[in-house]
Motif scaffolding. Structure first.
Motif, mmCIF file in Angstrom:
data_model
loop_
_atom_site.group_PDB
_atom_site.id
_atom_site.type_symbol
_atom_site.label_atom_id
_atom_site.label_comp_id
_atom_site.label_asym_id
_atom_site.label_seq_id
_atom_site.Cartn_x
_atom_site.Cartn_y
_atom_site.Cartn_z
ATOM 1 N N PHE A 16 0.806 -1.275 -0.156
ATOM 2 C CA PHE A 16 -0.042 -0.174 -0.034
ATOM 3 C C PHE A 16 0.861 1.252 0.111
ATOM 4 N N PRO A 17 1.991 1.251 1.040
ATOM 5 C CA PRO A 17 2.826 2.455 0.656
ATOM 6 C C PRO A 17 3.404 2.762 -0.649
ATOM 7 N N VAL A 18 3.943 1.482 -1.275
ATOM 8 C CA VAL A 18 4.278 1.752 -2.700
ATOM 9 C C VAL A 18 3.511 2.357 -3.847
ATOM 10 N N LEU A 19 2.107 1.885 -3.397
ATOM 11 C CA LEU A 19 0.967 2.404 -4.344
ATOM 12 C C LEU A 19 0.879 3.660 -4.038
ATOM 13 N N LYS A 20 1.088 4.231 -3.000
ATOM 14 C CA LYS A 20 1.137 5.723 -2.428
ATOM 15 C C LYS A 20 2.356 6.452 -2.993
ATOM 16 N N LYS A 21 3.181 5.895 -3.952
ATOM 17 C CA LYS A 21 4.193 6.546 -4.265
ATOM 18 C C LYS A 21 5.522 6.919 -3.583
ATOM 19 N N LYS A 22 5.570 5.756 -2.794
ATOM 20 C CA LYS A 22 6.629 5.755 -1.482
ATOM 21 C C LYS A 22 7.637 4.834 -1.859
ATOM 22 N N ILE A 23 8.834 5.055 -1.094
ATOM 23 C CA ILE A 23 9.858 4.009 -1.309
ATOM 24 C C ILE A 23 9.797 3.219 -0.115
ATOM 25 N N VAL A 24 9.823 2.054 0.016
ATOM 26 C CA VAL A 24 10.005 1.152 1.196
ATOM 27 C C VAL A 24 11.175 0.605 1.139
ATOM 28 N N ILE A 25 12.040 0.353 2.200
ATOM 29 C CA ILE A 25 13.279 -0.356 2.396
ATOM 30 C C ILE A 25 13.345 -1.285 3.373
ATOM 31 N N PHE A 26 13.643 -2.503 3.079
ATOM 32 C CA PHE A 26 13.769 -3.408 4.070
ATOM 33 C C PHE A 26 15.351 -3.620 4.182
ATOM 34 N N PHE A 27 16.089 -3.818 5.413
ATOM 35 C CA PHE A 27 17.475 -3.786 5.448
ATOM 36 C C PHE A 27 17.512 -5.284 6.208
ATOM 37 N N VAL A 28 17.995 -6.259 5.445
ATOM 38 C CA VAL A 28 17.950 -7.779 6.023
ATOM 39 C C VAL A 28 19.185 -8.015 6.713
#
Length: 257
Positions: A16-28
């Motif tokens: 949902f955040p990506v669809l709202k034009k945001k960048i989501v970052i996971f650090f594994v």
């Protein structure tokens, strides 16, 4: 952790955040050999599967084009990513390919690019943002400013239960949300677990103890081949540089290859 709740988490906190034009970052994050690469691929595939269901697309992870294996691929693959509608990119750990300070400079530059320009270009061109997944042994490779841009830290551990280790489960992990604790003019980052709320009225489910399964052999074998080939190029370049330095130091002439 029930897969239904994990899907809910990925929808709410990634899709949902990506669809709202945001960048989501996971650090594994995790020790060497714990399964960071496999978990990164799993998370990318899970994200695309849910994104497809919401958006009506048919994206699939391309192990060759959607993963940056070594630093010399960065510019080419980011350009491909910007001109391609697929909203996910994995950046593999490159620490052992270069000097630690150079690696820290590189990963912080990549994150800076993503937050400064890549988000706006991707959103303008395709109408949504993207999920980036990094994996590395040390979260401390990031500067304090860059740590604040991480959406979730995915902390992986091997299971201490021998029965679990011998099953088809690879490892287990926790999703940690980073919060700032301000102390006068300085601040430190606290790791705090993010709770999923609203699933039912009595319980609040934590994103904790997620058991990640091993990837199918065909996918994992292909990944290993691509990773080894890409990283061998950088290792060969490092060795050639070392050979030139030794030859110069001792006045030797290198044999032509």
């Amino acid at each position: 952790m029930n897969e239904l709740f994990f899907n809910y988490f990925m929808l709410r906190k990634a899709v949902f955040p990506v669809l709202k034009k945001k960048i989501v970052i996971f650090f594994v994050k995790g020790e060497s050999g714990v399964g960071k690469s496999q978990v990164s691929i799993y998370l990318a595939c899970k994200f695309l599967d849910l994104f497809n269901k919401v958006k009506g697309t048919d994206f699939k992870l391309d192990l060759e084009k959607d993963i940056i294996y070594q630093p010399l691929e960065y510019r080419q693959k980011i350009n491909y990513f910007l001109n391609n509608p697929k909203p996910v990119m994995i950046i593999e750990e490159m620490r052992f390919l270069m000097d630690s300070k150079l690696w820290q400079k590189a990963i912080n530059k990549m994150l800076s690019d993503i937050n400064a320009t890549i988000r706006s270009i991707k959103a303008t061109k395709w109408g949504y943002g993207a999920l980036f997944i990094y994996n590395s042994q040390f979260f401390s490779d990031l500067t304090k400013d860059m740590r604040r841009t991480i959406t979730y830290l995915v902390d992986l551990k091997e299971h201490e239960d021998e029965e679990e280790q011998t099953s088809n489960f690879l490892c287990y992990g926790r999703f940690l949300k980073l919060y700032e604790l301000k102390l006068k003019e300085n601040y430190v980052l606290m790791e705090k677990r993010e709770r999923i709320k609203g699933i039912d009225r009595k319980n609040k489910f934590m994103i904790d103890e997620i058991y990640f399964k091993q990837l199918p052999n065909d996918i994992y074998n292909k990944f290993n081949i691509l990773s080894s080939e890409a990283k061998a190029k950088v290792q060969n370049m490092r060795m050639e540089k070392l050979e030139r330095e030794i030859a110069k130091e001792y006045g030797l002439k290198l044999e032509e290859k």
